[in-house]
Design a protein around this motif. Structure first.
Motif, PDB file in Angstrom:
ATOM      1  N   LEU A  76       0.833  -1.208   0.000  1.00 15.11           N
ATOM      2  CA  LEU A  76       0.000   0.000   0.000  1.00 15.11           C
ATOM      3  C   LEU A  76       0.865   1.255   0.000  1.00 15.11           C
ATOM      4  N   ALA A  77       1.975   1.190   0.708  1.00 14.43           N
ATOM      5  CA  ALA A  77       2.868   2.348   0.748  1.00 14.43           C
ATOM      6  C   ALA A  77       3.393   2.681  -0.649  1.00 14.43           C
ATOM      7  N   ALA A  78       3.645   1.646  -1.443  1.00  9.63           N
ATOM      8  CA  ALA A  78       4.112   1.862  -2.816  1.00  9.63           C
ATOM      9  C   ALA A  78       3.047   2.546  -3.658  1.00  9.63           C
ATOM     10  N   ARG A  79       1.769   2.406  -3.257  1.00  7.82           N
ATOM     11  CA  ARG A  79       0.658   3.070  -3.954  1.00  7.82           C
ATOM     12  C   ARG A  79       0.254   4.376  -3.262  1.00  7.82           C
ATOM     13  N   ASN A  80       1.038   4.783  -2.267  1.00  3.82           N
ATOM     14  CA  ASN A  80       0.738   5.993  -1.485  1.00  3.82           C
ATOM     15  C   ASN A  80      -0.599   5.877  -0.748  1.00  3.82           C
ATOM     16  N   VAL A  81      -0.922   4.688  -0.300  1.00  2.35           N
ATOM     17  CA  VAL A  81      -2.137   4.464   0.485  1.00  2.35           C
ATOM     18  C   VAL A  81      -1.731   4.310   1.952  1.00  2.35           C
ATOM     19  N   SER A  82      -2.420   5.033   2.822  1.00  4.97           N
ATOM     20  CA  SER A  82      -2.143   4.946   4.259  1.00  4.97           C
ATOM     21  C   SER A  82      -3.439   4.657   5.007  1.00  4.97           C
ATOM     22  N   GLY A  83      -3.288   4.342   6.288  1.00  5.50           N
ATOM     23  CA  GLY A  83      -4.478   3.997   7.058  1.00  5.50           C
ATOM     24  C   GLY A  83      -4.297   4.244   8.530  1.00  5.50           C
ATOM     25  N   TYR A  84      -5.342   3.882   9.295  1.00  6.99           N
ATOM     26  CA  TYR A  84      -5.412   4.168  10.725  1.00  6.99           C
ATOM     27  C   TYR A  84      -5.777   2.893  11.474  1.00  6.99           C
ATOM     28  N   LEU A  85      -5.116   2.689  12.588  1.00  4.78           N
ATOM     29  CA  LEU A  85      -5.376   1.513  13.415  1.00  4.78           C
ATOM     30  C   LEU A  85      -5.682   1.961  14.834  1.00  4.78           C
ATOM     31  N   LEU A  86      -6.831   1.529  15.323  1.00  6.71           N
ATOM     32  CA  LEU A  86      -7.260   1.846  16.676  1.00  6.71           C
ATOM     33  C   LEU A  86      -7.298   0.556  17.476  1.00  6.71           C
ATOM     34  N   THR A  87      -6.557   0.519  18.583  1.00  3.89           N
ATOM     35  CA  THR A  87      -6.553  -0.680  19.422  1.00  3.89           C
ATOM     36  C   THR A  87      -6.464  -0.257  20.889  1.00  3.89           C
ATOM     37  N   SER A  88      -6.148  -1.227  21.773  1.00  6.65           N
ATOM     38  CA  SER A  88      -6.240  -0.920  23.204  1.00  6.65           C
ATOM     39  C   SER A  88      -5.239  -1.750  23.991  1.00  6.65           C
ATOM     40  N   ASP A  89      -5.221  -1.509  25.282  1.00  2.00           N
ATOM     41  CA  ASP A  89      -4.430  -2.351  26.190  1.00  2.00           C
ATOM     42  C   ASP A  89      -5.348  -3.255  27.014  1.00  2.00           C
ATOM     43  N   TYR A  90      -6.530  -3.521  26.486  1.00  2.00           N
ATOM     44  CA  TYR A  90      -7.553  -4.285  27.198  1.00  2.00           C
ATOM     45  C   TYR A  90      -7.035  -5.674  27.597  1.00  2.00           C
ATOM     46  N   LEU A  91      -7.150  -6.000  28.872  1.00  2.00           N
ATOM     47  CA  LEU A  91      -6.769  -7.287  29.455  1.00  2.00           C
ATOM     48  C   LEU A  91      -5.281  -7.595  29.331  1.00  2.00           C
ATOM     49  N   GLY A  92      -4.508  -6.621  28.851  1.00  3.81           N
ATOM     50  CA  GLY A  92      -3.075  -6.874  28.695  1.00  3.81           C
ATOM     51  C   GLY A  92      -2.745  -7.869  27.603  1.00  3.81           C
ATOM     52  N   PHE A  93      -3.711  -8.110  26.704  1.00  4.99           N
ATOM     53  CA  PHE A  93      -3.484  -9.112  25.654  1.00  4.99           C
ATOM     54  C   PHE A  93      -2.391  -8.643  24.697  1.00  4.99           C
ATOM     55  N   ASN A  94      -2.439  -7.382  24.320  1.00  2.00           N
ATOM     56  CA  ASN A  94      -1.458  -6.860  23.369  1.00  2.00           C
ATOM     57  C   ASN A  94      -0.117  -6.630  24.058  1.00  2.00           C
ATOM     58  N   GLU A  95       0.904  -7.289  23.566  1.00  2.00           N
ATOM     59  CA  GLU A  95       2.220  -7.218  24.182  1.00  2.00           C
ATOM     60  C   GLU A  95       2.924  -5.905  23.820  1.00  2.00           C
ATOM     61  N   PRO A  96       3.755  -5.401  24.700  1.00  2.00           N
ATOM     62  CA  PRO A  96       4.517  -4.180  24.389  1.00  2.00           C
ATOM     63  C   PRO A  96       5.346  -4.340  23.114  1.00  2.00           C
ATOM     64  N   THR A  97       5.911  -5.528  22.919  1.00  2.00           N
ATOM     65  CA  THR A  97       6.745  -5.745  21.726  1.00  2.00           C
ATOM     66  C   THR A  97       5.909  -5.709  20.449  1.00  2.00           C
ATOM     67  N   MET A  98       4.641  -6.074  20.540  1.00  2.00           N
ATOM     68  CA  MET A  98       3.768  -5.986  19.361  1.00  2.00           C
ATOM     69  C   MET A  98       3.560  -4.526  18.982  1.00  2.00           C
ATOM     70  N   PHE A  99       3.333  -3.683  19.995  1.00  2.00           N
ATOM     71  CA  PHE A  99       3.167  -2.250  19.717  1.00  2.00           C
ATOM     72  C   PHE A  99       4.427  -1.677  19.064  1.00  2.00           C
ATOM     73  N   ALA A 100       5.592  -2.136  19.520  1.00  2.00           N
ATOM     74  CA  ALA A 100       6.848  -1.650  18.935  1.00  2.00           C
ATOM     75  C   ALA A 100       6.940  -2.027  17.462  1.00  2.00           C
ATOM     76  N   GLU A 101       6.431  -3.210  17.116  1.00  2.00           N
ATOM     77  CA  GLU A 101       6.459  -3.634  15.710  1.00  2.00           C
ATOM     78  C   GLU A 101       5.530  -2.770  14.860  1.00  2.00           C
ATOM     79  N   LEU A 102       4.415  -2.348  15.423  1.00  2.00           N
ATOM     80  CA  LEU A 102       3.486  -1.498  14.670  1.00  2.00           C
ATOM     81  C   LEU A 102       4.122  -0.170  14.275  1.00  2.00           C
ATOM     82  N   LEU A 103       5.021   0.346  15.119  1.00  2.00           N
ATOM     83  CA  LEU A 103       5.671   1.618  14.825  1.00  2.00           C
ATOM     84  C   LEU A 103       6.576   1.545  13.595  1.00  2.00           C
ATOM     85  N   LYS A 104       6.934   0.330  13.181  1.00  2.00           N
ATOM     86  CA  LYS A 104       7.778   0.188  11.986  1.00  2.00           C
ATOM     87  C   LYS A 104       7.010   0.502  10.701  1.00  2.00           C
TER      88      LYS A 104
END
Length: 965
Positions: A76-104
């Motif tokens: 998508l980046a090659a097509r200049n398409v971007s997007g938005y992701l909304l998530t949470s820290d609900y129940l601690g399911f999402n790991e800190p390292t996963m959030f770090a990967e999203l920043l890439k």
């Protein structure tokens, strides 16, 4: 872009009346679930592929889904398409390292909602006028996207649609109230993060139950055990088991030893590290005292044990062998049997005289001259293939990403590139960028890097180490001991990468490997699978393997999709189809960047997959396995080249001709050759079994009654009626083929004589056919092989009816299977109005020259109906059209309409059968077509409604863009 009317029809179809309103499948409301035919992830890929922007709101995200997600975001980046992701820290399911990967992901903005109990699962896609929302139960996790039983509703509307507006408003409201994901937010989250313990008590109970469960063979192992028992019953003394690394071949060996019940058993390996694990596995299956399981290696000589596990280095010493009677062990098992040609193994195999010897290997094909198959008497008991093992959850899933290799001034790396380009700072930067983006930064890498040359491996390892990624080059210059030291360093995390040239293709087991980096030309499908297999063994904490393939300007790039799909069809069209639509193998995903994909398309265009060279190579490989020249059915037995490649080859009238080209001694006289050619070209594809079954019966019996034949059809599950029986007479009597082909009848190509006689009661082989059989030579065995091959290929067809949905047929096939008296394929073109049935042939993506000469197109954006047009000039008063529209007193149409379609002419003569269709009332209308000469001609258009709506993948392939063309 679709107009509002089409969207309105889709909504009415989905929400009001599916019978009354035709619907565009891609627009209609649809429940998305994971099945063996389609996954939720595939539907999301479709939406990503056409959107201008997107929004995702999900409670949970797992790192094991981020690799394929990153690949899509990169596209998508090659097509200049971007997007938005909304998530949470609900129940601690999402790991800190996963959030770090999203920043890439640079074209993705992520926010964290403060909403309590955020449990949303929604996906929004903006495609301009059209807007699509998918809401339901699926989070952005691998299991939810690929295998879980999830319900997700897809709805498409315009921007004015109330429902989409409601979802978008909710998303926007939460977005405004949410915090932007940053490194600082992740640091704060990580500082107080406690990994949730879901159902810990239950897991402990399950673990205790599992430890007490008796180990039993899986389905593949059961079949292998049956095959081994059958071989021994037939007095086989040696056999070979081919099983990919990590697929449980040691346990399989233990199960077979249990079935054999030897007085004494000897297990031979080449590495001492394997001994203890093998001994444990065997004891888990066989039970008994610990003293029954002995080790012979180095300083341990427990030679009196009932089950002895030995290293070949110790056992092969003459003074050690002399301690044993040659008949001491009645079952001998050789692990890594591809090494059996070594002098040490030969001493062991030549010394002992067991009742049975089993060799086990993942890689029997050798680059040296040693014939592993011959050593084991060409008895391959079973072969567990990579795709089977993945389906059975025996291996760790992988995420394969094909990316473009380093490029300078528009020129890609290839096998002739200078070393200075292969190890330039720019290429190393490019490699590290991909490793950083697709890798998991939260844990040390345990990677294998396969490259082209030894000097490249050495310098690349040095450069990676200087960049902070400790690496070691391993080539054939290092000793076994040095290699083992490096492997241990990788396992301990003291090294991140082992950079190698081919030496780790086979015979090495490093379960912790979670990255495979391919920086080399794909030499062969076998080597590709061997290298892929290096990372697929399961290991504690390893949920998946990341495979990054740097695709340069290599001439063998086309082998990649063939290898990943175990594709032996030699069909460019099929390879391109597999490449185009981001396939999924169980929990594994496959992605190619657009440029890498185009490189492979170019490589496919430049190669001839069914060239005589390719056929000869496959022939020699199978011959080596069997110890004799293979017949058509042998290719099926070996899971090798699809025999249809030989059947459809225009340069080969029959397989006997190919054997002659391979300098095999084949004896056929002219009429035998013509008969064999007839069975090969007309029957052996197996699209209808009736002729084959009749010939098979007549080869066994001089006379066959009609009732006996009908009984065989019933037993085989075939439909039959008077028209079918008459068709058999026309086909095997060659009357069907009695049409002009140049200056002679087509039937003359097959000798011009009937193959059978039928007096209305009994069938017999015709005198000429009987004489051909009596004259001997190779005719009988080649004929029986062609018949057997056809019946085996027929297993893919539903014989209870004339055609099988979504199988491929050409026009001549259709004439024969409709039980017509003559082959009308030459004048048929787009359709033929017969007495009872009308076959319709549609090429969806017209050749550009043809498309430009006409101003109409058949449209199949709808999985329920297609807009179809007659040839021109035609009006509602044309006799042909009247026949199409004719109805009986009850309003039922006289003609059965059979629809066949293909994506483009690049697919060849075959068309996919889409089933029977009915003309929709009120859709028939005269229309005007403008030709390339500006002439206006009348045609009749009508909507044909399929009696069975098209499956998602069929619709997707036929109507998708022409990337795969």
């Amino acid at each position: 872009m679709n107009n509002n009317n089409e969207l309105q029809q889709a909504v009415l179809h989905g929400l009001l009346n599916q019978q009354q309103y035709a619907a565009n499948e891609m627009l209609a409301p649809k429940l998305l679930v994971n099945t063996k035919h389609e996954t939720i992830w595939e539907h999301l890929l479709d939406e990503f592929g056409t959107c201008q922007s997107f929004g995702i709101a999900v409670a949970f995200i797992t790192k094991d889904m981020l690799t394929p997600f990153k690949a899509v975001m990169n596209e998508l980046a090659a097509r200049n398409v971007s997007g938005y992701l909304l998530t949470s820290d609900y129940l601690g399911f999402n790991e800190p390292t996963m959030f770090a990967e999203l920043l890439k992901i640079k074209n993705l903005t992520v926010k964290i909602t403060p909403a309590s109990g955020f449990h949303t699962k929604g996906y929004l896609f903006d495609k301009g006028i059209e807007k699509t929302v998918i809401v339901g139960s699926a989070n952005l996790t691998r299991s939810a996207m690929l295998t879980n039983y999830e319900w997700n509703l897809r709805l498409t509307s315009t921007s004015d649609g109330e429902l989409f507006s409601q979802v978008k408003d909710q998303f926007d409201q939460q977005w405004q109230e949410s915090a932007l994901l940053t490194d600082e937010w992740i640091a704060r989250y990580a500082a107080s993060y406690v990994k949730p313990q879901f159902n810990q008590a239950k897991r402990q109970i399950d673990k205790q139950k599992l430890s007490s469960v008796k180990i039993t063979p899986n389905q593949m192992q059961k079949q292998a055990l049956v095959n081994l028992a059958k071989l021994r019953k037939n007095k086989a003394r040696r056999a070979l088991l081919i099983s990919a690394t990590g697929t449980g071949k040691t346990y399989l060996g233990a199960f077979d030893v249990q079935a054999f019940a030897p007085k004494r058993f000897l297990f031979v390996v080449h590495r001492e590290q394997i001994l203890e694990a093998a001994r444990t596995s065997f004891r888990n299956v066989l039970g008994g005292l610990a003293a029954d399981f002995g080790i012979l290696s180095g300083k341990r000589h427990q030679t009196d044990a009932k089950y002895l596990f030995a290293t070949v280095q110790t056992l092969s010493k003459p003074e050690v062998l002399a301690k044993f009677d040659p008949a001491e062990f009645d079952y001998l098992m050789i692990d890594e049997a591809h090494r059996s040609g070594a002098e040490s193994y030969q001493r062991v195999l030549n010394y002992f005289e067991p009742r049975f010897t089993l060799g086990m290997t993942a890689t029997p094909e050798r680059t040296d001259d040693f014939d592993v198959f011959k050593l084991y008497d060409h008895n391959v008991a079973y072969e567990i293939r990579l795709q089977q093992a993945l389906a059975e959850d025996m291996l760790c899933p992988f995420h394969y990403i094909g990316v473009t290799d380093y490029e300078v001034n528009g020129e890609l790396i290839d096998e002739t590139a200078n070393l200075s380009r292969l190890v330039s700072d720019e290429r190393v930067d490019h490699i590290l960028q991909q490793l950083e983006y697709y890798g998991d930064s939260s844990r040390p890498a345990h990677g294998l890097i396969f490259c082209s040359r030894q000097d490249e491996a050495k310098q690349l390892a040095e450069l990676l180490s200087k960049r902070g990624h400790l690496s070691c080059a391993l080539t054939n210059e290092q000793s076994i001991t040095q290699r083992e030291i490096a492997v241990k360093q990788l396992e301990k995390g003291q090294l991140e990468y082992l950079v190698t040239v081919n030496i780790f293709n086979e015979g090495i087991d490093i379960p912790c490997v979670d990255q495979l980096i391919l920086l080399r030309n794909t030499q062969s499908s076998i080597v590709f699978i061997q290298q892929l297999g290096r990372g697929l063994r399961k290991y504690p904490g390893k949920k998946y393997v990341t495979v990054i393939d740097f695709i340069g300007n290599y001439k063998n790039n086309y082998l990649i999709p063939l290898a990943l799909h175990d594709d032996h069809s030699a069909s460019k069209d099929r390879a391109k189809r597999e490449l185009a639509f981001k396939p999924i193998l169980g929990l594994s995903t496959i992605s190619f960047s657009p440029i890498a994909k185009q490189r492979i398309f170019s490589a496919l265009d430049a190669v001839k997959l069914d060239s005589m060279y390719e056929l000869k190579q496959e022939f020699m490989a199978v011959k080596k396995r069997l110890g004799q020249a293979p017949l058509l059915s042998d290719y099926l037995d070996q899971g090798s080249l699809d025999p249809r490649v030989f059947l459809k080859n225009a340069r080969l009238d029959n397989y006997g001709h190919f054997l002659s080209k391979m300098r095999e001694n084949v004896t056929l006289n002219k009429y035998q050759d013509q008969l064999l050619t007839f069975v090969t070209k007309e029957l052996a594809f197996g699209k209808r079994p009736h002729e084959l079954l009749l010939l098979q019966l007549l080869l066994k019996n001089n006379l066959v009654s009609e009732q006996e034949l009908v009984d065989v059809f019933d037993e085989y599950g075939c439909y039959h009626n008077d028209q079918l029986l008459n068709s058999l007479d026309m086909i095997l009597g060659l009357d069907f083929f009695a049409i002009k082909s140049g200056k002679k009848l087509k039937s003359d190509d097959y000798g011009g004589q009937a193959l059978i006689t039928h007096d209305g009661f009994y069938y017999q082989l015709a005198p000429g056919f009987k004489a051909a059989l009596a004259q001997g030579g190779d005719f009988g065995r080649l004929l029986s092989d062609a018949i057997n091959c056809g019946l085996r290929l027929n297993r893919d067809y539903d014989n209870k009816q004339q055609f099988t949905l979504y199988q491929r047929y050409d026009r001549k096939d259709v004439c024969r299977l409709l039980n017509w008296q003559k082959d009308l394929s030459a004048p048929m073109y787009g359709y033929w109005v017969g007495e009872q049935e009308c076959p319709i042939f549609i090429t969806y993506h017209k050749d550009k020259k043809i498309a430009a000469s006409r101003n109409y197109q058949n449209t199949l954006a709808n999985n329920s109906a297609i807009r179809w047009y007659t040839r021109s000039p035609r009006t509602l008063e044309s006799a042909e059209v009247k026949r199409l529209l004719e109805v009986d007193d009850h309003g039922k149409r006289h003609l059965k309409l059979h629809v066949f379609a293909k994506r483009s002419d690049a697919e060849g003569k075959g068309y996919t059968y889409l089933g029977q269709a009915d003309i929709l009332p009120g859709s028939v209308a005269e229309e005007t077509m403008t030709t390339d000469k500006a002439k206006r001609k009348r045609v009749v258009g009508m909507d044909l409604k399929f009696r069975q709506p098209l499956p998602y993948k069929q619709l997707k392939y036929l109507t998708g863009d022409q990337e795969a063309k």
